[in-house]
Design an enzyme around this catalytic site. Structure first.
Site, short mmCIF file in Angstrom:
data_model
loop_
_atom_site.label_atom_id
_atom_site.label_comp_id
_atom_site.label_asym_id
_atom_site.label_seq_id
_atom_site.Cartn_x
_atom_site.Cartn_y
_atom_site.Cartn_z
N TYR A 15 57.15 -6.42 14.59
CA TYR A 15 56.65 -6.62 13.23
C TYR A 15 57.75 -7.00 12.25
CZ TYR A 15 53.07 -3.89 15.57
OH TYR A 15 52.17 -3.42 16.49
N TYR A 143 44.24 2.86 16.12
CA TYR A 143 45.19 1.87 16.64
C TYR A 143 45.03 1.79 18.15
CZ TYR A 143 49.27 -0.71 18.05
OH TYR A 143 50.07 -1.64 18.62
N ASP A 244 41.33 6.41 24.47
CA ASP A 244 42.65 5.79 24.51
C ASP A 244 43.68 6.91 24.41
OD1 ASP A 244 45.08 4.61 24.00
OD2 ASP A 244 44.31 3.17 22.54
N LYS A 273 52.49 4.48 27.73
CA LYS A 273 53.63 5.10 27.05
C LYS A 273 54.43 6.10 27.92
CE LYS A 273 52.99 3.86 22.35
NZ LYS A 273 51.71 3.47 21.74
C1 LIG Z 1 51.01 2.23 21.67
C2 LIG Z 1 49.53 2.30 21.77
C3 LIG Z 1 48.80 1.24 22.32
C4 LIG Z 1 49.43 -0.06 22.77
O1 LIG Z 1 50.32 0.12 23.83
P1 LIG Z 1 51.46 -1.00 24.11
O2 LIG Z 1 52.16 -0.49 25.33
O3 LIG Z 1 52.33 -1.02 22.89
O4 LIG Z 1 50.75 -2.28 24.33
C5 LIG Z 1 47.43 1.40 22.41
N1 LIG Z 1 46.81 2.52 21.99
C6 LIG Z 1 47.49 3.56 21.46
C7 LIG Z 1 46.76 4.79 21.04
C8 LIG Z 1 48.87 3.49 21.32
O5 LIG Z 1 49.55 4.50 20.76
#
Ligand SMILES: *Cc1c(COP(=O)(O)O)cnc(C)c1O
Length: 423
Positions: A15, A143, A244, A273
């Site tokens: 960004y 997000y 997610d 992550k």
């Molecule tokens: C970081 C994140 C993503 C995206 O993951 P990337 O490895 O950066 O593509 C999706 N959802 C959540 C909740 C996240 O924290």
């Protein structure tokens, strides 16, 4: 020493502008909870490299797993071939994630795992003879990543919708939850969700949300009861639930997975992550046998297959990282981090610049009344020997789980001094 002007002139960072890039600091190496800059400065890491480095840097067990796998193969295609690291990691994920999530799709990053989750949900209804169920319902302030399908379910205001308005699929949004973690949630808080599901259930394939912790969009911890009621509404209105857990997975919120706070199982779940302990990019999308069976009946196939699917090096490190986590006293570590964050960040409330302090598991958040300058804040924190990167009004910590109380105190002290400094 690297040439910092090449970086400034040629390398995109997350960004940032190429005309007016934010300052960056050159790292020479990292060890434990410390990041070492090329000028010799040691920084205590408060970010775990965006939720991922849960065991700290250069952990001997993870280094050894990486080296051992390098001696076998770092990669081989997953089309028509399989290998021990993928199988072993799949077994661990099936065993550890909430009940019912028995099928695993490996991909390269969190955003891609979200794309795969959405594709699973859409293919589920196509295969089930209801192709009109091809929209998603999600929470504001969420997000889910930076690729196009993921962007379409990020918060429509703070996300990138204005930029790509004509390109993004229009999804359904409802207000974000307001009952904080640890409280009961009145049914009225889900009224909008219920109405939207009732009105549009013929168009909605799935609800997608971040369980318990709304991360990058908000850094807020909401009531487990809310999640429980969302699960019930999804069942009532015959839509799938996608959780997610990319940020929350592997202990960060105090449970191995945040869904456990509400004792629910989603139909589809994303992890990423911390999956490899921050060593390599790897993610996975899990789903139930029911979702898999529906997509696959009558010769159907899931239409996805990344080149680096189930990369053996990443899978081998992920297996080692998960075993290391399970063998560690992670619950006690996170409970200790939680109580220390709570006691040492709460005094920030005495500053008139601070709107709220929130703590859950190994996540500590100080929400300011006004946005802070990232460049200035970074400079301040580096001067204090800590690595903390605020965004917007949020100054927050998500340190490696192995951090000592002394190092954690340096992080919280730096934040306390920061919020007091300009008041
Ligand atoms: C970081 C994140 C993503 C995206 O993951 P990337 O490895 O950066 O593509 C999706 N959802 C959540 C909740 C996240 O924290």
């Amino acid at each position: 020493m690297i040439d910092p002007s090449f970086d400034k002139d040629h390398l995109w960072h997350p960004y940032t502008s190429m005309q007016n890039p934010l300052p960056v600091y050159a790292v020479s190496h990292a060890q434990g909870v410390r990041i070492y800059l090329e000028d010799g400065t040691a920084l205590i890491d408060g970010m775990a490299s965006w939720w991922s480095a849960i065991h700290g840097y250069r952990h001997p067990v993870l280094d050894a797993a990486a080296k051992a796998q390098l001696d076998r193969m770092s990669h081989v295609m997953f089309g028509g071939l399989t290998h021990a690291p993928a199988v072993e990691l799949g077994q661990l994920l099936v065993q550890l994630t909430p009940p019912g999530l028995d099928l695993v799709f490996f991909s390269d990053s969190g955003s891609v795992s979200v794309e795969v989750a959405i594709k699973l949900a859409l293919q589920y209804w196509i295969a089930g003879g209801q192709p009109g169920k091809n929209r998603l319902l999600t929470l504001r302030k969420g997000y889910h990543g930076d690729t196009f399908a993921a962007m379409a379910v990020c918060d429509p205001v703070t996300g990138m919708h204005h930029l790509f308005n004509d390109v993004l699929t229009k999804q359904f949004f409802v207000s974000e939850p307001h009952s904080p973690f640890g409280t009961e949630c009145p049914a009225t808080e889900l009224a909008e969700l219920r109405t939207t599901l009732a009105r549009h259930q013929q168009q909605i394939a799935a609800v997608i949300l971040e369980p318990i912790v709304q991360g990058a969009g908000r850094m807020y911890f909401y009531a487990a009861d809310y999640l429980l009621q969302v699960r019930a509404l999804c069942d009532e209105f015959n839509v799938l639930l996608i959780a997610d857990e990319i940020a929350t997975g592997f202990g960060r919120s105090g449970k191995l997975f945040a869904c456990e706070h509400a004792n629910i199982s989603p139909d589809i779940m994303c992890v990423g992550k911390a999956l490899t302990g921050g060593y390599l990019t790897l993610a996975a999308t899990l789903c139930t046998q029911q979702v898999g069976a529906m997509i696959s009946h009558n010769g159907g196939v899931l239409m996805h297959g990344p080149t680096f699917m189930a990369n053996p090096l990443a899978c081998a490190i992920a297996v080692a990282s998960i075993k290391l986590l399970l063998a560690s006293p992670w619950q006690q570590q996170i409970a200790a981090i939680e109580s220390q964050l709570y006691s040492e960040l709460t005094p920030c409330l005495l500053s008139s610049r601070v709107a709220a302090v929130r703590v859950l598991g190994a996540i500590g958040v100080v929400e300011m009344h006004e946005p802070v300058s990232m460049a200035e804040a970074q400079r301040y924190f580096v001067g204090q020997g800590v690595w903390i990167r605020p965004f917007g009004k949020l100054v927050y910590l998500m340190p490696p789980y192995i951090i000592s109380p002394e190092d954690l105190r340096q992080l919280t002290t730096a934040i306390l001094q920061f919020v007091q400094s300009a008041s």
